[in-house]
Motif scaffolding. Structure first.
Motif, mmCIF file in Angstrom:
data_model
loop_
_atom_site.group_PDB
_atom_site.id
_atom_site.type_symbol
_atom_site.label_atom_id
_atom_site.label_comp_id
_atom_site.label_asym_id
_atom_site.label_seq_id
_atom_site.Cartn_x
_atom_site.Cartn_y
_atom_site.Cartn_z
ATOM 1 N N ARG A 24 0.962 -1.275 -0.170
ATOM 2 C CA ARG A 24 -0.067 0.207 0.145
ATOM 3 C C ARG A 24 0.844 1.269 0.057
ATOM 4 O O ARG A 24 0.578 2.231 -0.611
ATOM 5 N N THR A 25 1.946 1.196 0.784
ATOM 6 C CA THR A 25 2.910 2.456 0.834
ATOM 7 C C THR A 25 3.330 2.629 -0.313
ATOM 8 O O THR A 25 3.674 3.911 -0.896
ATOM 9 N N PHE A 26 3.786 1.682 -0.893
ATOM 10 C CA PHE A 26 4.566 1.642 -2.526
ATOM 11 C C PHE A 26 3.637 2.476 -3.469
ATOM 12 O O PHE A 26 3.898 3.433 -4.213
ATOM 13 N N ILE A 27 2.386 2.004 -3.550
ATOM 14 C CA ILE A 27 1.435 2.449 -4.245
ATOM 15 C C ILE A 27 1.040 3.984 -4.219
ATOM 16 O O ILE A 27 1.284 4.705 -4.837
ATOM 17 N N GLU A 28 0.976 4.152 -2.598
ATOM 18 C CA GLU A 28 0.620 5.574 -2.450
ATOM 19 C C GLU A 28 1.736 6.230 -2.895
ATOM 20 O O GLU A 28 1.633 7.591 -3.329
ATOM 21 N N ASP A 29 3.025 6.088 -2.718
ATOM 22 C CA ASP A 29 4.209 6.907 -2.945
ATOM 23 C C ASP A 29 4.035 7.052 -4.553
ATOM 24 O O ASP A 29 4.560 8.064 -4.970
ATOM 25 N N ALA A 30 3.844 5.918 -5.288
ATOM 26 C CA ALA A 30 3.903 6.011 -6.848
ATOM 27 C C ALA A 30 2.736 6.938 -7.146
ATOM 28 O O ALA A 30 2.818 7.803 -8.231
ATOM 29 N N ALA A 31 1.683 6.891 -6.471
ATOM 30 C CA ALA A 31 0.512 7.934 -6.887
ATOM 31 C C ALA A 31 0.665 9.157 -6.774
ATOM 32 O O ALA A 31 0.020 10.242 -7.261
ATOM 33 N N LYS A 32 1.667 9.454 -5.930
ATOM 34 C CA LYS A 32 2.250 11.068 -5.808
ATOM 35 C C LYS A 32 2.805 11.547 -6.662
ATOM 36 O O LYS A 32 3.051 12.882 -6.827
ATOM 37 N N LYS A 33 3.479 10.851 -7.832
ATOM 38 C CA LYS A 33 4.135 11.274 -9.008
ATOM 39 C C LYS A 33 3.182 11.907 -9.863
ATOM 40 O O LYS A 33 2.215 11.427 -10.341
ATOM 41 N N SER A 34 3.426 13.193 -10.245
ATOM 42 C CA SER A 34 2.638 13.947 -11.046
ATOM 43 C C SER A 34 3.219 13.386 -12.622
ATOM 44 O O SER A 34 4.331 13.168 -12.870
ATOM 45 N N GLY A 35 2.082 13.915 -13.355
ATOM 46 C CA GLY A 35 2.508 13.426 -14.925
ATOM 47 C C GLY A 35 2.220 12.034 -15.268
ATOM 48 O O GLY A 35 2.670 11.608 -16.363
ATOM 49 N N VAL A 36 1.775 11.145 -14.430
ATOM 50 C CA VAL A 36 1.454 9.771 -14.701
ATOM 51 C C VAL A 36 0.074 9.344 -14.424
ATOM 52 O O VAL A 36 -0.583 10.135 -13.824
ATOM 53 N N THR A 37 -0.433 8.505 -15.179
ATOM 54 C CA THR A 37 -1.462 7.803 -15.000
ATOM 55 C C THR A 37 -1.549 6.461 -14.072
ATOM 56 O O THR A 37 -0.615 5.759 -14.863
ATOM 57 N N LEU A 38 -2.031 6.377 -12.903
ATOM 58 C CA LEU A 38 -1.983 5.129 -12.431
ATOM 59 C C LEU A 38 -3.112 4.383 -12.162
ATOM 60 O O LEU A 38 -4.029 5.160 -11.727
ATOM 61 N N VAL A 39 -3.203 2.985 -12.072
ATOM 62 C CA VAL A 39 -4.237 2.268 -12.200
ATOM 63 C C VAL A 39 -3.825 1.068 -11.294
ATOM 64 O O VAL A 39 -2.777 0.359 -11.615
ATOM 65 N N SER A 40 -4.517 0.493 -10.156
ATOM 66 C CA SER A 40 -4.138 -0.449 -9.443
ATOM 67 C C SER A 40 -5.203 -1.416 -9.169
ATOM 68 O O SER A 40 -6.230 -0.983 -9.191
ATOM 69 N N ASN A 41 -4.802 -2.807 -9.205
ATOM 70 C CA ASN A 41 -5.794 -3.760 -9.142
ATOM 71 C C ASN A 41 -5.304 -4.665 -8.025
ATOM 72 O O ASN A 41 -4.235 -4.721 -7.407
ATOM 73 N N ALA A 42 -6.034 -6.167 -7.923
ATOM 74 C CA ALA A 42 -5.454 -6.965 -7.103
ATOM 75 C C ALA A 42 -4.054 -7.757 -7.217
ATOM 76 O O ALA A 42 -3.436 -8.167 -6.696
ATOM 77 N N MET A 43 -3.616 -7.507 -8.788
ATOM 78 C CA MET A 43 -2.331 -8.085 -9.220
ATOM 79 C C MET A 43 -1.351 -7.423 -9.527
ATOM 80 O O MET A 43 -0.242 -7.610 -9.323
ATOM 81 N N SER A 44 -1.751 -5.965 -9.714
ATOM 82 C CA SER A 44 -0.562 -5.222 -10.365
ATOM 83 C C SER A 44 -0.866 -3.752 -10.223
ATOM 84 O O SER A 44 -2.265 -3.351 -9.852
ATOM 85 N N THR A 45 0.055 -2.942 -10.291
ATOM 86 C CA THR A 45 -0.316 -1.313 -10.506
ATOM 87 C C THR A 45 0.315 -1.125 -11.950
ATOM 88 O O THR A 45 1.555 -1.387 -12.150
#
Length: 84
Positions: free
Chosen positions: A21-42
């Motif tokens: 969860r922390t990894f995904i939250e950190d990745a979501a903070k990056k501007s200029g990207v589209t991020l989608v998470s599901n049960a298997m990957s981000t």
């Protein structure tokens, strides 16, 4: 040039969900990207350099905080339609 990365993180310890969860939250903070998470990957899509920098920074920070882990990452040149 656009780049899409599909990432799956595997922390090498029992209490792994907060680490992911922390990894995904950190990745979501990056501007200029589209991020989608599901049960298997981000999946992350954006400018080539931005995506590579995101992977580097997030893995480095997660490893420094939580120790050893495995990141499986597929890189797909171009922009894919990523949906939830």
């Amino acid at each position: 040039m656009k780049l899409t990365a599909e990432m799956s993180l595997y922390p090498l310890q029992e209490n792994y969900i907060p680490i992911i969860r922390t990894f995904i939250e950190d990745a979501a903070k990056k501007s200029g990207v589209t991020l989608v998470s599901n049960a298997m990957s981000t999946q992350v899509c954006g400018d080539w350099a931005t995506v590579i920098e995101l992977v580097d920074q997030c893995l480095r920070a997660s490893t420094e905080r939580f120790g050893k882990q495995v990141l499986v990452c597929k890189f797909i040149p171009g922009e894919l339609e990523i949906s939830e």
